[in-house]
Design a protein around this motif. Structure first.
Motif, PDB file in Angstrom:
ATOM      1  N   GLU A   1     101.320  78.235  69.352  1.00  0.00           N
ATOM      2  CA  GLU A   1     101.908  79.588  69.244  1.00  0.00           C
ATOM      3  C   GLU A   1     101.587  80.392  70.505  1.00  0.00           C
ATOM      4  O   GLU A   1     102.452  81.066  71.061  1.00  0.00           O
ATOM      5  N   PHE A   2     100.340  80.292  70.955  1.00  0.00           N
ATOM      6  CA  PHE A   2      99.913  81.037  72.147  1.00  0.00           C
ATOM      7  C   PHE A   2     100.781  80.637  73.335  1.00  0.00           C
ATOM      8  O   PHE A   2     101.340  81.482  74.034  1.00  0.00           O
ATOM      9  N   ALA A   3     100.912  79.319  73.551  1.00  0.00           N
ATOM     10  CA  ALA A   3     101.648  78.839  74.736  1.00  0.00           C
ATOM     11  C   ALA A   3     103.124  79.207  74.644  1.00  0.00           C
ATOM     12  O   ALA A   3     103.722  79.652  75.633  1.00  0.00           O
ATOM     13  N   ILE A   4     103.714  79.064  73.461  1.00  0.00           N
ATOM     14  CA  ILE A   4     105.153  79.347  73.334  1.00  0.00           C
ATOM     15  C   ILE A   4     105.418  80.849  73.472  1.00  0.00           C
ATOM     16  O   ILE A   4     106.311  81.278  74.202  1.00  0.00           O
ATOM     17  N   LYS A   5     104.600  81.666  72.814  1.00  0.00           N
ATOM     18  CA  LYS A   5     104.819  83.131  72.888  1.00  0.00           C
ATOM     19  C   LYS A   5     104.552  83.652  74.304  1.00  0.00           C
ATOM     20  O   LYS A   5     105.255  84.533  74.787  1.00  0.00           O
ATOM     21  N   LEU A   6     103.526  83.116  74.958  1.00  0.00           N
ATOM     22  CA  LEU A   6     103.230  83.546  76.335  1.00  0.00           C
ATOM     23  C   LEU A   6     104.418  83.215  77.245  1.00  0.00           C
ATOM     24  O   LEU A   6     104.801  84.013  78.110  1.00  0.00           O
ATOM     25  N   LEU A   7     105.000  82.061  77.018  1.00  0.00           N
ATOM     26  CA  LEU A   7     106.165  81.653  77.815  1.00  0.00           C
ATOM     27  C   LEU A   7     107.359  82.559  77.506  1.00  0.00           C
ATOM     28  O   LEU A   7     108.022  83.067  78.418  1.00  0.00           O
ATOM     29  N   GLU A   8     107.600  82.790  76.211  1.00  0.00           N
ATOM     30  CA  GLU A   8     108.760  83.615  75.816  1.00  0.00           C
ATOM     31  C   GLU A   8     108.624  85.059  76.299  1.00  0.00           C
ATOM     32  O   GLU A   8     109.556  85.640  76.835  1.00  0.00           O
ATOM     33  N   LYS A   9     107.414  85.615  76.126  1.00  0.00           N
ATOM     34  CA  LYS A   9     107.249  87.060  76.376  1.00  0.00           C
ATOM     35  C   LYS A   9     106.914  87.381  77.833  1.00  0.00           C
ATOM     36  O   LYS A   9     107.304  88.427  78.334  1.00  0.00           O
ATOM     37  N   LYS A  10     106.178  86.487  78.499  1.00  0.00           N
ATOM     38  CA  LYS A  10     105.696  86.833  79.848  1.00  0.00           C
ATOM     39  C   LYS A  10     106.075  85.794  80.908  1.00  0.00           C
ATOM     40  O   LYS A  10     105.665  85.909  82.067  1.00  0.00           O
ATOM     41  N   SER A  11     106.792  84.754  80.516  1.00  0.00           N
ATOM     42  CA  SER A  11     107.235  83.712  81.463  1.00  0.00           C
ATOM     43  C   SER A  11     106.071  83.077  82.231  1.00  0.00           C
ATOM     44  O   SER A  11     106.147  82.854  83.443  1.00  0.00           O
ATOM     45  N   VAL A  12     104.973  82.844  81.516  1.00  0.00           N
ATOM     46  CA  VAL A  12     103.835  82.110  82.099  1.00  0.00           C
ATOM     47  C   VAL A  12     103.653  80.842  81.272  1.00  0.00           C
ATOM     48  O   VAL A  12     103.614  80.903  80.040  1.00  0.00           O
ATOM     49  N   ALA A  13     103.564  79.692  81.961  1.00  0.00           N
ATOM     50  CA  ALA A  13     103.428  78.418  81.242  1.00  0.00           C
ATOM     51  C   ALA A  13     102.002  77.897  81.334  1.00  0.00           C
ATOM     52  O   ALA A  13     101.443  77.758  82.427  1.00  0.00           O
ATOM     53  N   VAL A  14     101.408  77.653  80.164  1.00  0.00           N
ATOM     54  CA  VAL A  14     100.123  76.947  80.071  1.00  0.00           C
ATOM     55  C   VAL A  14     100.345  75.818  79.071  1.00  0.00           C
ATOM     56  O   VAL A  14     101.370  75.800  78.388  1.00  0.00           O
ATOM     57  N   VAL A  15      99.421  74.884  78.971  1.00  0.00           N
ATOM     58  CA  VAL A  15      99.637  73.749  78.071  1.00  0.00           C
ATOM     59  C   VAL A  15      98.751  73.904  76.830  1.00  0.00           C
ATOM     60  O   VAL A  15      97.543  74.149  76.968  1.00  0.00           O
ATOM     61  N   PRO A  16      99.317  73.761  75.627  1.00  0.00           N
ATOM     62  CA  PRO A  16      98.467  73.822  74.420  1.00  0.00           C
ATOM     63  C   PRO A  16      97.418  72.712  74.445  1.00  0.00           C
ATOM     64  O   PRO A  16      97.670  71.623  74.990  1.00  0.00           O
ATOM     65  N   GLY A  17      96.264  72.968  73.846  1.00  0.00           N
ATOM     66  CA  GLY A  17      95.154  72.006  73.895  1.00  0.00           C
ATOM     67  C   GLY A  17      95.310  70.719  73.086  1.00  0.00           C
ATOM     68  O   GLY A  17      94.823  69.662  73.518  1.00  0.00           O
ATOM     69  N   PRO A  18      95.967  70.748  71.893  1.00  0.00           N
ATOM     70  CA  PRO A  18      95.942  69.545  71.040  1.00  0.00           C
ATOM     71  C   PRO A  18      96.462  68.229  71.645  1.00  0.00           C
ATOM     72  O   PRO A  18      95.929  67.180  71.300  1.00  0.00           O
ATOM     73  N   PRO A  19      97.462  68.224  72.558  1.00  0.00           N
ATOM     74  CA  PRO A  19      97.846  66.916  73.125  1.00  0.00           C
ATOM     75  C   PRO A  19      96.689  66.203  73.838  1.00  0.00           C
ATOM     76  O   PRO A  19      96.738  64.992  74.048  1.00  0.00           O
ATOM     77  N   PHE A  20      95.643  66.952  74.181  1.00  0.00           N
ATOM     78  CA  PHE A  20      94.489  66.332  74.857  1.00  0.00           C
ATOM     79  C   PHE A  20      93.458  65.824  73.856  1.00  0.00           C
ATOM     80  O   PHE A  20      92.398  65.346  74.244  1.00  0.00           O
ATOM     81  N   GLY A  21      93.775  65.949  72.566  1.00  0.00           N
ATOM     82  CA  GLY A  21      92.850  65.509  71.523  1.00  0.00           C
ATOM     83  C   GLY A  21      92.701  66.605  70.486  1.00  0.00           C
ATOM     84  O   GLY A  21      92.851  67.792  70.813  1.00  0.00           O
TER      85      GLY A  21
END
Ligand code: PLP
Length: 396
Positions: free
Chosen positions: A336-356
């Motif tokens: 949610e953090f990564a998607i909302k940050l991208l939608e609202k502020k156009s900043v891309a970060v990667v959510p943590g769970p794909p790393f474990g």
């Protein structure tokens, strides 16, 4: 046709990378500041590019030896001895590969019999778990927890060892946390490998990118470890050469031979122009990346300070070019953090769970991004976090 029934079961059942799903949302958006992709923001140093251009001009467009150019293997042996303090024979113990990615796949396929267990630490590079499964091994994850600055405890590795364990896989500095293993802990892991007769695969891809005057120590350099270690390294990160696809494996000759068998049938050799570029990179050595390393160190200082100041606790990583802030105080999941940050502020970060699974509640930010863009991304992230907190407060 029922394609599902045609696709090999173990590939069909493999989940798609969570990172890829996320980046499909970013592709084609030029307005986005990306702290997402784990690669240097600068192109390969010019002298390295020029060496490859010259080699193409000279018509060097052929296959090389399956092992890689001998001149390159000699230079790799020299660099590895100087940097990792382990000496390898260029003829019998080194294999040039298409990135660390291929080297990792070769090592796993060469060693694993179906059902063999491979212990690795999470959060980790997204390829580890699927690569083990694609080699018919059983991935056994051990947490490298934030309580220990994302280092893995040898005692946790010991608890995970069973009669089926064959390999321990390590990666320090770590993607996605920048965590570093204390030398005393690395020594205990080495003792476990010796006691239980295990092979260690150590992915040293970020080893040059260390900060605060740290010096890198490879597990391969401990007494009795060279004979049971496959050391993987490459050019992608320190030398900013991700697109050249150049890596190598250093291993005792019987293991190098086993890896070579797979490599010669599936890859033949790494591209000659990339090998020529890699040779030039090693000749330049530290001078090729020292300026970039110092600049990453400053960017790390900025991003860690900014994240902590906005109330996203973030450990100060000793290496690589990632930070892994804790976003739980926002009340959002990592996705949610990564998607909302991208939608609202156009900043891309990667959510943590794909790393474990231990990555839930965290996001990965890569700071191999231009300093002015890091500042801007942090301003926008701070706005976002404040807005989320205000909305949470108002809803009470
Ligand atoms: N190992 C780790 C820990 C990585 O983070 C990456 C890429 O991000 C790789 C291996 C892949 O490296 P290469 O580009 O040499 O295939």
């Amino acid at each position: 046709m029922n394609y599902e029934s045609k696709i090999a079961g173990h590939i069909r059942d493999l989940p798609r990378s969570g990172i890829r799903d996320f980046f499909e949302l970013v592709i084609g958006r030029s307005d986005v500041i990306s702290l997402g992709v784990g690669e240097p923001d600068k192109p390969t140093p010019w002298a390295i590019r020029e060496a490859a251009i010259r080699s193409i001009e000279k018509g060097q467009t052929s296959y090389t030896s399956n092992l890689g150019l001998e001149s390159l293997r000699v230079e790799i042996a020299r660099y590895v001895e100087d940097f990792f303090k382990v000496s390898y024979d260029a003829k019998s113990e080194i294999l040039v590969t298409v990135g660390v990615s291929e080297a990792l796949d070769l090592a796993l396929r060469a060693l694993i019999n179906p059902g063999d267990e491979v212990i690795y630490h999470e959060p980790c590079y997204v390829s580890y778990n699927p690569s083990i499964q694609m080699a018919f091994g059983v991935p056994v994850a051990v947490n490298a927890s934030p309580a220990h600055d994302f280092a893995v405890l040898a005692s946790d590795i010991e608890k995970a060892i069973t009669p089926k364990t064959k390999i321990i896989m390590l990666n320090f500095p770590t993607n996605p946390t920048g965590g570093i293993e204390p030398v005393e802990e690395l020594e205990k892991i080495a003792a476990l490998a010796i006691k239980h007769d295990l092979i260690v695969i150590t992915d040293e891809i970020y080893s040059e990118l260390l900060y605060d005057d740290r010096v890198h120590t490879s597990i391969a350099s401990f007494p009795g470890m060279k004979e049971r270690t496959i050391l993987l390294h490459g050019f992608s990160k320190a030398f900013a050469m991700t697109g050249w696809r150049m890596g190598y494996a250093c291993a005792p000759s019987p293991l190098r031979e086993a890896m070579m068998k797979i490599h010669q049938y599936c890859m033949l050799c790494a591209p000659i122009m990339s090998q020529v570029a890699a040779l030039e990179a090693l000749k330049l050595g530290r001078s090729a990346f020292e300026e970039m390393r110092l600049s990453y160190e400053q960017r790390r200082n900025t991003i860690v300070r900014r994240l902590n100041a906005m109330g996203l606790p973030c450990f100060n990583p000793g290496g690589a070019f990632y930070v892994f802030p804790d976003i739980r105080s926002t009340g959002l999941t990592s996705k949610e953090f990564a998607i909302k940050l991208l939608e609202k502020k156009s900043v891309a970060v990667v959510p943590g769970p794909p790393f474990g699974s231990i990555g839930e509640g965290y996001v990965r930010c890569c700071y191999a991004t231009a300093p002015e863009l890091i500042d801007k991304a942090m301003d926008l992230m701070e706005e976002f976090v404040n807005e989320v907190r205000a909305a949470k407060q108002a809803a009470r």
